[in-house]
Design an enzyme around this catalytic site. Structure first.
Site, PDB file in Angstrom:
ATOM      1  N   LYS A  76      -1.626  -4.566  -7.034  1.00 36.45           N
ATOM      2  CA  LYS A  76      -2.281  -3.761  -6.076  1.00 36.45           C
ATOM      3  C   LYS A  76      -2.887  -2.434  -6.764  1.00 36.45           C
ATOM      4  O   LYS A  76      -2.017  -1.639  -7.289  1.00 36.45           O
ATOM      5  CB  LYS A  76      -1.011  -3.205  -5.040  1.00 36.45           C
ATOM      6  CG  LYS A  76      -1.634  -2.104  -4.132  1.00 36.45           C
ATOM      7  CD  LYS A  76      -0.435  -1.847  -3.044  1.00 36.45           C
ATOM      8  CE  LYS A  76      -0.884  -0.384  -2.550  1.00 36.45           C
ATOM      9  NZ  LYS A  76       0.322  -0.215  -1.362  1.00 36.45           N
TER      10      LYS A  76
ATOM     11  N   GLY B 131       3.147   6.277   4.421  1.00 38.78           N
ATOM     12  CA  GLY B 131       4.429   6.903   4.850  1.00 38.78           C
ATOM     13  C   GLY B 131       4.287   7.511   6.275  1.00 38.78           C
ATOM     14  O   GLY B 131       5.488   8.222   6.489  1.00 38.78           O
TER      15      GLY B 131
ATOM     16  N   ALA C 279      -0.304   0.526   4.756  1.00 37.85           N
ATOM     17  CA  ALA C 279      -0.085   1.963   4.939  1.00 37.85           C
ATOM     18  C   ALA C 279      -0.359   2.405   6.446  1.00 37.85           C
ATOM     19  O   ALA C 279      -1.431   1.951   6.841  1.00 37.85           O
ATOM     20  CB  ALA C 279      -0.890   2.988   4.123  1.00 37.85           C
ATOM     21  N   GLY C 280       0.615   3.161   6.849  1.00 34.28           N
ATOM     22  CA  GLY C 280       0.501   3.693   7.989  1.00 34.28           C
ATOM     23  C   GLY C 280       1.194   2.978   9.573  1.00 34.28           C
ATOM     24  O   GLY C 280       1.439   3.634  10.622  1.00 34.28           O
TER      25      GLY C 280
ATOM     26  N   ASN D  78       6.164  -0.571   4.148  1.00 38.22           N
ATOM     27  CA  ASN D  78       7.391  -0.413   3.431  1.00 38.22           C
ATOM     28  C   ASN D  78       8.156   0.543   4.194  1.00 38.22           C
ATOM     29  O   ASN D  78       9.311   0.386   4.625  1.00 38.22           O
ATOM     30  CB  ASN D  78       7.014   0.295   2.074  1.00 38.22           C
ATOM     31  CG  ASN D  78       8.108   0.400   1.075  1.00 38.22           C
ATOM     32  OD1 ASN D  78       9.258   0.125   1.614  1.00 38.22           O
ATOM     33  ND2 ASN D  78       7.807   0.892   0.214  1.00 38.22           N
ATOM     34  N   THR D  79       7.523   1.791   4.491  1.00 41.89           N
ATOM     35  CA  THR D  79       8.601   2.640   5.021  1.00 41.89           C
ATOM     36  C   THR D  79       8.917   2.358   6.467  1.00 41.89           C
ATOM     37  O   THR D  79      10.129   2.755   7.049  1.00 41.89           O
ATOM     38  CB  THR D  79       7.384   4.018   5.281  1.00 41.89           C
ATOM     39  OG1 THR D  79       6.956   4.101   4.013  1.00 41.89           O
ATOM     40  CG2 THR D  79       8.384   5.338   5.788  1.00 41.89           C
TER      41      THR D  79
END
Lengths: 67, 373, 254
Positions: C96, C157, C183-184, C205-206
């Protein structure tokens, strides 16, 4: 022999002759370590044959958590 | 990869049953979709869409105004030469017809240009018959160089050329390419193109792509509607346009919707393209490719054209003659009969009455284009 | 229902990609993997800390496709260096690409990302670039050999959801590469929405790692991604518009 490992200069005993010797030390053991020797990627199959020399710069990296 | 591969796949589809498979639900789904896919396009071209023409028209109108505004771009064709080595069963310029052929000298080109430019038009489409001897690419280039002095946009509609020849014309200031496949259905194509280099189907099919590669600002394609089953032909045209648009996003891909007109010969169209069918095709093109231009020629009668301006059309020809030198010289042979004889001024007036701004000049090339060869 | 996602020669049945950062303890990771159903997992590359005994790879089952990121890279060259190091670990050739110069919002640098993609794809990497959702950039990434594009929904994040929805929609309709929203995404409903729009997958992830119960959240995302995908495949039903009484535009056809 003086080596700079991950930015820290340190004196290593004479028995630490190859990359394999360095990686066998307790602080690195048990990790999937990838080695860059003087800016060049070192092949893992050749760690035992890669001799260390006075003043070498060694980068040891490994996988950590990330997104 | 060429569009030929898609064409080969399309020709294997079982159309007989396929068109009747679509239901009102499929049409509604396509009407609601943000991006119409191949299935949606087929639904919009299918018999199931016929009761939904008004809904399609409403959305087509909304999309057209959203993307283009309340405007209509005007242009006129200019015939440079009618020498032709092909025998195409549907065309008056066909090599089998014996009539005095003509080719404009550069002085005559300038005279035609002056007459046309006096009407206010600044976009011109130049045409020739197909004859590499009488009207080669170098001749078209010389004419284009003269015309650049009068028009802000010069497009060509000539026989298929090589990428290098297109690039050379691009370098001479030609910014658009129009090239109709005429018939996408290969077997019919071979039947209609009896003799001459035009018989080579693939050379024609791949030519718009060569135009994209050569860097034309716009490339216009179309099927001559009526030559073969219109649903299939419209499907192939729309997929060809999307293929080009996806692959060459820097080029504006547009449609023309020529419907077969009577001409000098005896040819009768194979597929009856009614006004309803023509409207369905225009609307399907618009819903499938919301940002593509759609050109309407004077092949269509004035009354119909006046209605079609609200259904997705973005470009119209006006003040048209399909004869070589028809604007300033005497006695040519028309390529086809036109049905809307109104002058540029009359067309502009009609558009204003309908709440549309006629656009005579949409852009100008400020710097000399870079020649790719 | 068979609906695999093919990337770099690997057939994936799960469209949820997860990360390994920010967990309260790494021993959660195997259970998160199991509950999320994910088959692709990201890791980062850092200098080994001699004090720490952690070895993240030991928490990742071998059937997973490892997706090392190039976080920390500020130029294409740095990303290439990190990618080559990662590949030398012998755990696959996926990467990535993440090149970030902006330390305030952590937005990716598309130009450096394209350059890194060109180099790495030519070296045989399966390249999944993290990018700002820009169509020209996506087309250039495709030309450069990317196996997918991974546009951000909102800054990394931030858990702010699909703020770039309109742009992602354009990428989905205009590029024929898999579009994986990275993301987001903070909620399962946002993951489902991305999938309904036609995204090929989502990477998170977050949202899982920082949930009160990461395992339950992993399951929630698994279901959301699958539901969104099914809705996309099923074709959303029409929102009926009020029928027009007359036919103002086509009445002339009579």
């Amino acid at each position: 022999m003086n080596l700079t490992v991950n930015g820290t200069a340190q004196r290593y005993e004479e028995s630490c002759r190859t990359l394999a010797d360095l990686l066998a030390r307790p602080e690195w053991a048990g990790k999937l370590v990838i080695v860059e020797l003087n800016g060049e990627l070192a092949g893992r199959e050749a760690y035992g044959d890669t001799l260390l020399n006075e003043g070498d710069r060694v980068e040891l990296v490994h996988f950590v958590g990330g997104g | 990869m060429s569009f030929y591969e898609t064409m080969t796949r399309l020709e294997q589809l079982p159309y007989g049953m396929l068109w009747n498979r679509y239901t009102a639900e499929d049409v509604k789904r396509a009407l609601r979709a943000e991006r119409v896919d191949e299935e949606g396009l087929m639904a919009l071209l299918s018999p199931a869409a016929e009761p939904y023409l008004e809904e399609m028209a409403q959305k087509a109108q909304r999309l057209t105004r959203a993307h283009f505004g309340h405007v209509m771009q005007l242009f006129t064709p200019m015939y440079l030469a009618d020498y032709c080595v092909n025998h195409c069963t549907y065309c008056s310029f066909s090599s089998i017809y014996d009539f005095p052929r003509k080719k404009l000298t550069l002085e005559e080109v300038a005279r035609e240009a002056e007459t046309i430019a006096a009407t206010g038009l600044r976009h011109i489409l130049i045409l020739t018959g197909e004859s590499r001897m009488d009207s080669p690419a170098s001749y078209v280039r010389d004419c284009a160089e003269v015309l650049r002095g009068y028009f802000s946009s010069v497009s060509i509609e000539v026989n298929p050329l090589s990428t290098e020849e297109y690039a050379e014309l691009r370098g001479a200031g030609v910014d658009g390419l129009t090239l109709y496949q005429e018939v996408y259905h290969q077997e019919t194509y071979r039947e209609l193109h009896v003799k001459g280099p035009k018989r080579v189907y693939r050379n024609r099919l791949d030519a718009p792509e060569r135009g994209c590669l050569a860097g034309f600002r716009s490339v216009n394609i179309g099927a001559l509607l009526g030559m073969y089953e219109w649903r299939q032909e419209a499907l192939a045209t729309a997929l060809h346009a999307r293929y080009l648009q996806d692959k060459y996003p820097e080029c504006e891909i547009g449609f023309s919707i020529p419907r077969f007109r009577p001409y000098l010969g005896e040819f009768n169209p194979a597929s009856d393209v009614t006004d309803r069918a023509l409207v369905q095709i225009i609307l399907a093109y618009r819903l499938f490719l919301p940002r593509s231009g759609i050109s309407l020629s004077t092949r269509e009668p004035a009354a119909l054209r006046d209605h079609l301006v609200h259904l997705g059309i973005t470009k119209m020809s006006a003040g048209v003659s399909t004869e070589v030198g028809g604007h300033s010289l005497e006695g040519g042979t028309p390529q086809f009969e036109i049905s809307d004889n109104r002058s540029v001024e009359e067309i502009a007036g009609m558009l204003r009455l309908q709440g549309l701004e006629p656009v005579f000049k949409d852009w100008d090339i400020l710097s000399e284009p870079v020649c790719l060869t | 229902m068979q609906d695999p996602l093919m990337i770099g020669g690997v057939t994936l049945t799960s469209r949820l990609f997860i990360g390994t950062g920010k967990y309260s303890r790494n021993t959660l990771i195997p259970e998160v993997i199991a509950r999320s159903g994910s088959q692709v997992i990201t890791v980062a590359l850092r200098r080994v800390d001699p004090q720490s005994k952690e070895n993240i790879v030991s928490h990742i089952p071998s059937h997973m496709t490892l997706l090392p990121n190039t976080s920390g890279a500020r130029t294409a060259e740095e990303a290439v260096r990190i990618a080559r190091l990662a590949r030398s670990a012998g755990l696959g050739n996926w990467v990535k690409i993440e090149v970030i110069n902006d330390q305030k919002y952590l937005l990716p640098d598309n130009i450096e990302t394209i350059r890194a993609t060109e180099i790495l794809a030519a070296e045989g990497f399966v390249v999944l670039p993290y990018m700002s959702p820009d169509l020209s950039a996506a087309l250039r990434l495709k030309a450069a050999g990317a196996a997918a594009v991974m546009p951000l929904g909102a800054p990394i994040g931030s858990n702010r959801g699909l703020q770039t929805k309109e742009l992602i929609r354009i990428l989905i309709s205009e590029t024929d590469l898999p579009v994986i929203v990275d993301a987001g995404i903070g909620r399962p409903s946002e993951a489902a929405e991305a999938m309904e729009m036609g995204a090929a997958g989502v990477l998170l992830n977050t949202a899982i790692a920082t949930a009160k119960d990461p395992l339950l959240m992993a399951e929630a995302f698994c279901e959301a991604v699958s539901a969104g995908r099914k809705a996309y495949l099923a074709g959303l039903g029409p929102v009926e518009e009020t029928a027009a009484a007359s036919s103002p535009l086509t009445g002339f056809l009579a």
